[in-house]
Design an enzyme around this catalytic site. Structure first.
Site, mmCIF file in Angstrom:
data_model
loop_
_atom_site.group_PDB
_atom_site.id
_atom_site.type_symbol
_atom_site.label_atom_id
_atom_site.label_comp_id
_atom_site.label_asym_id
_atom_site.label_seq_id
_atom_site.Cartn_x
_atom_site.Cartn_y
_atom_site.Cartn_z
ATOM 1 N N ARG A 264 2.910 -1.495 -5.149
ATOM 2 C CA ARG A 264 2.208 -1.906 -6.364
ATOM 3 C C ARG A 264 3.155 -2.773 -7.194
ATOM 4 O O ARG A 264 4.192 -2.312 -7.631
ATOM 5 C CB ARG A 264 1.785 -0.671 -7.153
ATOM 6 C CG ARG A 264 0.863 0.227 -6.336
ATOM 7 C CD ARG A 264 0.651 1.582 -6.973
ATOM 8 N NE ARG A 264 -0.109 2.425 -6.072
ATOM 9 C CZ ARG A 264 -0.843 3.450 -6.445
ATOM 10 N NH1 ARG A 264 -0.898 3.794 -7.727
ATOM 11 N NH2 ARG A 264 -1.498 4.167 -5.560
ATOM 12 N N HIS B 248 -7.405 4.131 -4.804
ATOM 13 C CA HIS B 248 -8.521 3.249 -5.127
ATOM 14 C C HIS B 248 -9.657 4.067 -5.729
ATOM 15 O O HIS B 248 -9.899 5.213 -5.330
ATOM 16 C CB HIS B 248 -9.047 2.551 -3.871
ATOM 17 C CG HIS B 248 -8.044 1.670 -3.214
ATOM 18 N ND1 HIS B 248 -8.317 0.998 -2.046
ATOM 19 C CD2 HIS B 248 -6.777 1.339 -3.540
ATOM 20 C CE1 HIS B 248 -7.255 0.291 -1.684
ATOM 21 N NE2 HIS B 248 -6.313 0.489 -2.586
ATOM 22 N N HIS C 271 -7.169 -4.259 -6.459
ATOM 23 C CA HIS C 271 -8.071 -3.108 -6.458
ATOM 24 C C HIS C 271 -8.200 -2.470 -7.829
ATOM 25 O O HIS C 271 -7.277 -2.523 -8.629
ATOM 26 C CB HIS C 271 -7.546 -2.025 -5.501
ATOM 27 C CG HIS C 271 -7.229 -2.519 -4.139
ATOM 28 N ND1 HIS C 271 -5.938 -2.539 -3.633
ATOM 29 C CD2 HIS C 271 -8.019 -3.034 -3.178
ATOM 30 C CE1 HIS C 271 -5.961 -3.035 -2.405
ATOM 31 N NE2 HIS C 271 -7.208 -3.342 -2.111
ATOM 32 N N HIS D 134 -14.762 1.440 -0.875
ATOM 33 C CA HIS D 134 -14.473 2.092 -2.150
ATOM 34 C C HIS D 134 -15.105 1.241 -3.251
ATOM 35 O O HIS D 134 -15.159 0.010 -3.123
ATOM 36 C CB HIS D 134 -12.969 2.149 -2.414
ATOM 37 C CG HIS D 134 -12.176 2.857 -1.383
ATOM 38 N ND1 HIS D 134 -10.857 2.549 -1.125
ATOM 39 C CD2 HIS D 134 -12.496 3.881 -0.552
ATOM 40 C CE1 HIS D 134 -10.394 3.343 -0.185
ATOM 41 N NE2 HIS D 134 -11.372 4.152 0.189
ATOM 42 N N HIS E 182 -1.165 -5.601 -5.374
ATOM 43 C CA HIS E 182 -0.254 -5.118 -4.339
ATOM 44 C C HIS E 182 0.625 -6.249 -3.792
ATOM 45 O O HIS E 182 0.260 -7.417 -3.853
ATOM 46 C CB HIS E 182 -1.051 -4.483 -3.204
ATOM 47 C CG HIS E 182 -1.733 -3.218 -3.612
ATOM 48 N ND1 HIS E 182 -1.139 -1.993 -3.521
ATOM 49 C CD2 HIS E 182 -2.967 -2.995 -4.147
ATOM 50 C CE1 HIS E 182 -1.972 -1.061 -3.959
ATOM 51 N NE2 HIS E 182 -3.085 -1.646 -4.354
ATOM 52 N N HIS F 22 -12.166 2.672 3.124
ATOM 53 C CA HIS F 22 -11.775 1.380 2.554
ATOM 54 C C HIS F 22 -12.459 0.242 3.302
ATOM 55 O O HIS F 22 -12.652 0.303 4.514
ATOM 56 C CB HIS F 22 -10.249 1.233 2.655
ATOM 57 C CG HIS F 22 -9.731 -0.056 2.117
ATOM 58 N ND1 HIS F 22 -9.774 -0.377 0.783
ATOM 59 C CD2 HIS F 22 -9.170 -1.116 2.745
ATOM 60 C CE1 HIS F 22 -9.243 -1.581 0.611
ATOM 61 N NE2 HIS F 22 -8.879 -2.044 1.783
ATOM 62 N N ASP G 136 -12.656 -1.516 -4.226
ATOM 63 C CA ASP G 136 -12.199 -2.507 -3.241
ATOM 64 C C ASP G 136 -12.649 -3.912 -3.633
ATOM 65 O O ASP G 136 -13.773 -4.316 -3.356
ATOM 66 C CB ASP G 136 -12.723 -2.169 -1.841
ATOM 67 C CG ASP G 136 -12.084 -0.950 -1.235
ATOM 68 O OD1 ASP G 136 -11.027 -0.524 -1.737
ATOM 69 O OD2 ASP G 136 -12.636 -0.425 -0.244
ATOM 70 N N HIS H 239 -8.037 1.059 -9.333
ATOM 71 C CA HIS H 239 -7.561 2.400 -9.009
ATOM 72 C C HIS H 239 -8.201 3.390 -9.979
ATOM 73 O O HIS H 239 -8.578 3.022 -11.091
ATOM 74 C CB HIS H 239 -6.037 2.455 -9.060
ATOM 75 C CG HIS H 239 -5.394 1.859 -7.843
ATOM 76 N ND1 HIS H 239 -4.504 2.541 -7.059
ATOM 77 C CD2 HIS H 239 -5.541 0.634 -7.268
ATOM 78 C CE1 HIS H 239 -4.115 1.777 -6.052
ATOM 79 N NE2 HIS H 239 -4.725 0.610 -6.162
#
Length: 184
Positions: free
Chosen positions: A172, A91, A74, A108, A149, A99, A111, A76
Protein backbone atom coordinates in the site's frame (compact mmCIF):
# COMPACT_ATOMS: atom_id res chain seq x y z
CA UNK A 1 7.26 17.41 0.03
CA UNK A 2 4.06 16.03 1.57
CA UNK A 3 0.74 17.55 0.62
CA UNK A 4 -2.01 18.31 3.11
CA UNK A 5 -5.75 18.68 2.86
CA UNK A 6 -5.36 22.41 3.48
CA UNK A 7 -2.92 22.84 0.59
CA UNK A 8 -5.37 21.06 -1.72
CA UNK A 9 -8.41 23.15 -0.73
CA UNK A 10 -8.25 25.40 -3.84
CA UNK A 11 -7.93 22.36 -6.12
CA UNK A 12 -10.79 20.61 -4.33
CA UNK A 13 -13.01 23.67 -4.83
CA UNK A 14 -12.16 23.68 -8.53
CA UNK A 15 -12.85 19.95 -8.88
CA UNK A 16 -16.19 20.21 -7.11
CA UNK A 17 -17.17 23.20 -9.22
CA UNK A 18 -16.52 21.12 -12.32
CA UNK A 19 -13.83 23.43 -13.67
CA UNK A 20 -11.07 20.84 -13.95
CA UNK A 21 -12.95 17.60 -14.33
CA UNK A 22 -16.13 18.56 -16.12
CA UNK A 23 -18.63 17.72 -13.40
CA UNK A 24 -20.77 20.74 -14.16
CA UNK A 25 -24.11 21.03 -12.36
CA UNK A 26 -23.94 19.49 -8.88
CA UNK A 27 -27.69 19.79 -8.17
CA UNK A 28 -29.14 16.61 -6.72
CA UNK A 29 -25.71 15.04 -6.48
CA UNK A 30 -23.86 13.56 -3.55
CA UNK A 31 -20.14 14.25 -3.38
CA UNK A 32 -17.31 12.77 -1.33
CA UNK A 33 -13.58 13.41 -1.34
CA UNK A 34 -10.42 11.62 -0.40
CA UNK A 35 -7.02 13.35 -0.04
CA UNK A 36 -4.13 10.90 -0.53
CA UNK A 37 -1.32 11.94 1.80
CA UNK A 38 -0.25 8.82 3.71
CA UNK A 39 2.54 7.48 1.52
CA UNK A 40 4.53 8.23 -1.60
CA UNK A 41 1.30 8.30 -3.65
CA UNK A 42 -0.41 11.67 -3.12
CA UNK A 43 -3.37 13.42 -4.68
CA UNK A 44 -7.08 13.96 -4.48
CA UNK A 45 -10.03 11.83 -5.51
CA UNK A 46 -13.60 13.16 -5.86
CA UNK A 47 -16.63 10.86 -5.94
CA UNK A 48 -19.92 12.09 -7.41
CA UNK A 49 -23.25 10.27 -7.50
CA UNK A 50 -25.93 12.15 -9.42
CA UNK A 51 -29.50 11.30 -8.46
CA UNK A 52 -30.93 8.62 -10.72
CA UNK A 53 -27.68 8.05 -12.65
CA UNK A 54 -27.04 4.54 -11.33
CA UNK A 55 -23.29 5.07 -11.04
CA UNK A 56 -20.57 6.92 -9.16
CA UNK A 57 -17.98 8.97 -11.02
CA UNK A 58 -14.49 8.73 -9.49
CA UNK A 59 -12.16 11.52 -10.67
CA UNK A 60 -8.93 13.11 -9.60
CA UNK A 61 -5.19 12.76 -9.80
CA UNK A 62 -2.49 10.76 -8.07
CA UNK A 63 1.22 11.57 -8.20
CA UNK A 64 4.26 9.77 -6.81
CA UNK A 65 3.58 6.62 -8.82
CA UNK A 66 5.95 4.56 -10.92
CA UNK A 67 6.62 5.90 -14.41
CA UNK A 68 4.28 4.45 -17.07
CA UNK A 69 2.91 1.89 -14.63
CA UNK A 70 -0.38 0.42 -13.49
CA UNK A 71 -1.31 0.47 -9.82
CA UNK A 72 -4.14 -1.34 -8.04
CA UNK A 73 -6.83 1.09 -6.91
CA UNK A 74 -9.37 -0.17 -4.39
CA UNK A 75 -11.90 0.83 -1.79
CA UNK A 76 -10.87 -0.85 1.48
CA UNK A 77 -13.44 -1.62 4.16
CA UNK A 78 -12.14 0.42 7.11
CA UNK A 79 -11.20 4.04 7.79
CA UNK A 80 -7.62 5.07 8.50
CA UNK A 81 -7.16 4.92 12.28
CA UNK A 82 -3.41 4.74 12.88
CA UNK A 83 -2.08 7.34 10.45
CA UNK A 84 -0.99 4.82 7.84
CA UNK A 85 -2.58 2.47 5.35
CA UNK A 86 -2.28 -0.70 7.44
CA UNK A 87 -5.50 0.10 9.33
CA UNK A 88 -7.75 0.09 6.24
CA UNK A 89 -8.38 -3.67 6.27
CA UNK A 90 -9.07 -5.63 3.11
CA UNK A 91 -11.02 -4.67 0.02
CA UNK A 92 -14.59 -3.54 0.76
CA UNK A 93 -16.43 -6.84 0.31
CA UNK A 94 -19.83 -6.89 2.07
CA UNK A 95 -21.08 -9.83 -0.04
CA UNK A 96 -18.06 -12.13 0.55
CA UNK A 97 -17.28 -12.34 -3.18
CA UNK A 98 -13.97 -13.22 -4.83
CA UNK A 99 -11.73 -10.48 -6.20
CA UNK A 100 -12.30 -9.41 -9.80
CA UNK A 101 -12.20 -6.57 -12.26
CA UNK A 102 -14.63 -3.65 -12.23
CA UNK A 103 -16.48 -5.42 -15.07
CA UNK A 104 -16.50 -8.92 -13.55
CA UNK A 105 -19.83 -10.56 -12.74
CA UNK A 106 -18.40 -11.38 -9.31
CA UNK A 107 -16.15 -8.89 -7.57
CA UNK A 108 -15.59 -7.09 -4.32
CA UNK A 109 -17.59 -3.88 -4.10
CA UNK A 110 -14.23 -2.11 -3.67
CA UNK A 111 -12.60 -3.57 -6.79
CA UNK A 112 -11.96 -0.49 -8.95
CA UNK A 113 -9.15 -2.05 -11.01
CA UNK A 114 -5.99 -0.15 -11.89
CA UNK A 115 -4.97 3.43 -12.48
CA UNK A 116 -2.27 4.15 -15.08
CA UNK A 117 0.50 6.68 -14.66
CA UNK A 118 2.30 8.73 -17.27
CA UNK A 119 6.07 9.08 -17.67
CA UNK A 120 6.11 11.53 -14.74
CA UNK A 121 4.38 9.10 -12.36
CA UNK A 122 1.05 10.97 -12.44
CA UNK A 123 -2.33 9.37 -13.00
CA UNK A 124 -5.45 11.23 -14.05
CA UNK A 125 -8.23 9.12 -12.59
CA UNK A 126 -11.63 8.83 -14.29
CA UNK A 127 -13.74 5.82 -13.40
CA UNK A 128 -17.48 5.21 -13.70
CA UNK A 129 -18.68 2.46 -11.36
CA UNK A 130 -22.17 0.96 -10.97
CA UNK A 131 -21.44 -0.98 -7.77
CA UNK A 132 -20.07 1.54 -5.25
CA UNK A 133 -22.47 4.11 -3.85
CA UNK A 134 -22.54 7.26 -1.77
CA UNK A 135 -26.24 6.81 -0.93
CA UNK A 136 -27.06 3.11 -0.56
CA UNK A 137 -26.15 1.99 2.96
CA UNK A 138 -25.39 -1.56 1.80
CA UNK A 139 -22.60 -0.52 -0.57
CA UNK A 140 -21.83 3.01 0.63
CA UNK A 141 -18.14 3.86 0.54
CA UNK A 142 -18.50 6.84 2.91
CA UNK A 143 -16.11 6.34 5.85
CA UNK A 144 -14.16 3.66 4.00
CA UNK A 145 -10.71 4.20 2.43
CA UNK A 146 -9.10 4.35 -0.98
CA UNK A 147 -5.81 2.46 -1.22
CA UNK A 148 -3.29 2.78 -4.06
CA UNK A 149 -1.03 -0.25 -4.40
CA UNK A 150 2.60 -0.49 -5.56
CA UNK A 151 1.84 -3.01 -8.29
CA UNK A 152 -0.71 -3.84 -10.94
CA UNK A 153 -3.92 -5.59 -9.91
CA UNK A 154 -4.21 -8.88 -11.84
CA UNK A 155 -8.01 -8.52 -11.58
CA UNK A 156 -8.46 -12.00 -10.11
CA UNK A 157 -6.89 -13.71 -13.13
CA UNK A 158 -3.51 -14.57 -11.56
CA UNK A 159 -4.30 -18.25 -11.04
CA UNK A 160 -3.50 -18.35 -7.32
CA UNK A 161 -5.31 -17.80 -4.02
CA UNK A 162 -3.84 -14.32 -3.55
CA UNK A 163 -5.27 -13.25 -6.89
CA UNK A 164 -8.80 -14.06 -5.75
CA UNK A 165 -8.35 -12.07 -2.53
CA UNK A 166 -6.17 -9.05 -3.40
CA UNK A 167 -5.30 -9.20 -7.09
CA UNK A 168 -1.64 -9.49 -6.07
CA UNK A 169 -1.33 -5.70 -6.28
CA UNK A 170 1.36 -5.48 -3.59
CA UNK A 171 2.19 -2.96 -0.90
CA UNK A 172 0.00 0.00 0.00
CA UNK A 173 1.70 3.19 -1.20
CA UNK A 174 -1.07 5.68 -0.52
CA UNK A 175 -4.44 5.85 1.18
CA UNK A 176 -7.13 8.22 2.34
CA UNK A 177 -10.51 8.16 4.00
CA UNK A 178 -13.59 8.86 1.88
CA UNK A 179 -15.53 11.71 3.44
CA UNK A 180 -18.91 13.04 2.38
CA UNK A 181 -18.96 16.67 1.32
CA UNK A 182 -21.67 18.78 2.89
CA UNK A 183 -23.93 20.74 0.56
CA UNK A 184 -22.54 24.17 -0.27
Amino acid sequence: MKISAASLAPLLALLLAGGALGQGDQKEALTATCVLANGPAEGIIVFTEKAGSGFVTVEGFVRGLGSNAKHGFHVHGLPITDGNCSSTGGHFNPFNATHGSPRSLERHVGDLGNISSDKYGVSKVKIFDKIISLSSSEVSIIGKSIVVHAGEDDLGRGGDEGSLVTGNAGARIGCCMIEKEEAM
